[in-house]
Scaffold this active site. Sequence first.
Site, PDB file in Angstrom:
ATOM      1  N   ASN A 123     -11.097  10.996 -13.851  1.00 55.53           N
ATOM      2  CA  ASN A 123     -11.159  12.343 -13.289  1.00 55.53           C
ATOM      3  C   ASN A 123      -9.814  13.050 -13.502  1.00 55.53           C
ATOM      4  O   ASN A 123      -9.774  14.203 -13.915  1.00 55.53           O
ATOM      5  CB  ASN A 123     -11.508  12.244 -11.799  1.00 55.53           C
ATOM      6  CG  ASN A 123     -12.092  13.503 -11.250  1.00 55.53           C
ATOM      7  OD1 ASN A 123     -12.985  14.086 -11.844  1.00 55.53           O
ATOM      8  ND2 ASN A 123     -11.606  13.916 -10.095  1.00 55.53           N
ATOM      9  N   ILE A 132     -15.543  20.925 -16.960  1.00 54.31           N
ATOM     10  CA  ILE A 132     -15.835  19.584 -16.473  1.00 54.31           C
ATOM     11  C   ILE A 132     -15.264  19.602 -15.059  1.00 54.31           C
ATOM     12  O   ILE A 132     -14.060  19.454 -14.870  1.00 54.31           O
ATOM     13  CB  ILE A 132     -15.190  18.491 -17.352  1.00 54.31           C
ATOM     14  CG1 ILE A 132     -15.755  18.569 -18.774  1.00 54.31           C
ATOM     15  CG2 ILE A 132     -15.429  17.110 -16.735  1.00 54.31           C
ATOM     16  CD1 ILE A 132     -15.110  17.604 -19.755  1.00 54.31           C
ATOM     17  N   PRO A 133     -16.113  19.846 -14.074  1.00 50.39           N
ATOM     18  CA  PRO A 133     -15.657  20.238 -12.733  1.00 50.39           C
ATOM     19  C   PRO A 133     -15.118  19.093 -11.879  1.00 50.39           C
ATOM     20  O   PRO A 133     -15.710  18.701 -10.870  1.00 50.39           O
ATOM     21  CB  PRO A 133     -16.907  20.864 -12.119  1.00 50.39           C
ATOM     22  CG  PRO A 133     -18.034  20.141 -12.778  1.00 50.39           C
ATOM     23  CD  PRO A 133     -17.570  19.871 -14.178  1.00 50.39           C
ATOM     24  N   CYS A 134     -13.950  18.601 -12.255  1.00 51.58           N
ATOM     25  CA  CYS A 134     -13.331  17.500 -11.524  1.00 51.58           C
ATOM     26  C   CYS A 134     -12.969  17.897 -10.099  1.00 51.58           C
ATOM     27  O   CYS A 134     -12.812  17.025  -9.236  1.00 51.58           O
ATOM     28  CB  CYS A 134     -12.129  16.956 -12.280  1.00 51.58           C
ATOM     29  SG  CYS A 134     -10.907  18.192 -12.721  1.00 51.58           S
ATOM     30  N   HIS A 135     -12.881  19.194  -9.823  1.00 48.65           N
ATOM     31  CA  HIS A 135     -12.576  19.637  -8.455  1.00 48.65           C
ATOM     32  C   HIS A 135     -13.713  19.306  -7.491  1.00 48.65           C
ATOM     33  O   HIS A 135     -13.511  19.286  -6.290  1.00 48.65           O
ATOM     34  CB  HIS A 135     -12.274  21.146  -8.430  1.00 48.65           C
ATOM     35  CG  HIS A 135     -13.408  22.007  -8.868  1.00 48.65           C
ATOM     36  ND1 HIS A 135     -13.686  22.228 -10.197  1.00 48.65           N
ATOM     37  CD2 HIS A 135     -14.333  22.705  -8.163  1.00 48.65           C
ATOM     38  CE1 HIS A 135     -14.743  23.032 -10.285  1.00 48.65           C
ATOM     39  NE2 HIS A 135     -15.155  23.333  -9.065  1.00 48.65           N
TER      40      HIS A 135
END
Length: 166
Positions: A123, A132-135
């Site tokens: 991540n 790529i919504p790592c949040h």
Amino acid sequence: MEIEICALTSPLGAVTAARRDGALCAFGFSEHWERIERGLRRRCGAFTTRAGDSAPLQGALDAYFAGDLAAFDAIPVDPGGTAFQRAVWTALRRILPGATTTYGALARAIDHPTAVRAVGAANGANPIWLLIPCHRAIGAGGALTGYAGGLERKRWLLQHEGALRA
């Protein structure tokens, strides 16, 4: 090899994007660009850069921040990475706006239930912020943990998407 570089703006700060063969291969806060570029050079070897057309990406970025949370869905991405990292990043892209998941749930989703720390590391190595919504990955107890752009930005994004109340 040639990579197109674009400078973009967002309410959260300046963003730099890199495309190779039409696919986004890096996208992050400009203040972190040196680290992102080092990763690109490790991944791609020697490359030259040229200015790219920022209009399509800026349009998608503006639409996202105006409330179109699906604005990035059609943008092709090529984050590179190991097979494990790609599995984590693919799982992250399946998390819908307004939802969150935990690192443990991501580990289970990719059939590596004991690899929670490795999922966290993957991540953190995500080269394509926001798309790529790592949040959307949070700690097991619901805590906002680790985000390269800072926890205030993570909180802002999750509030924007409706996953957190202000």
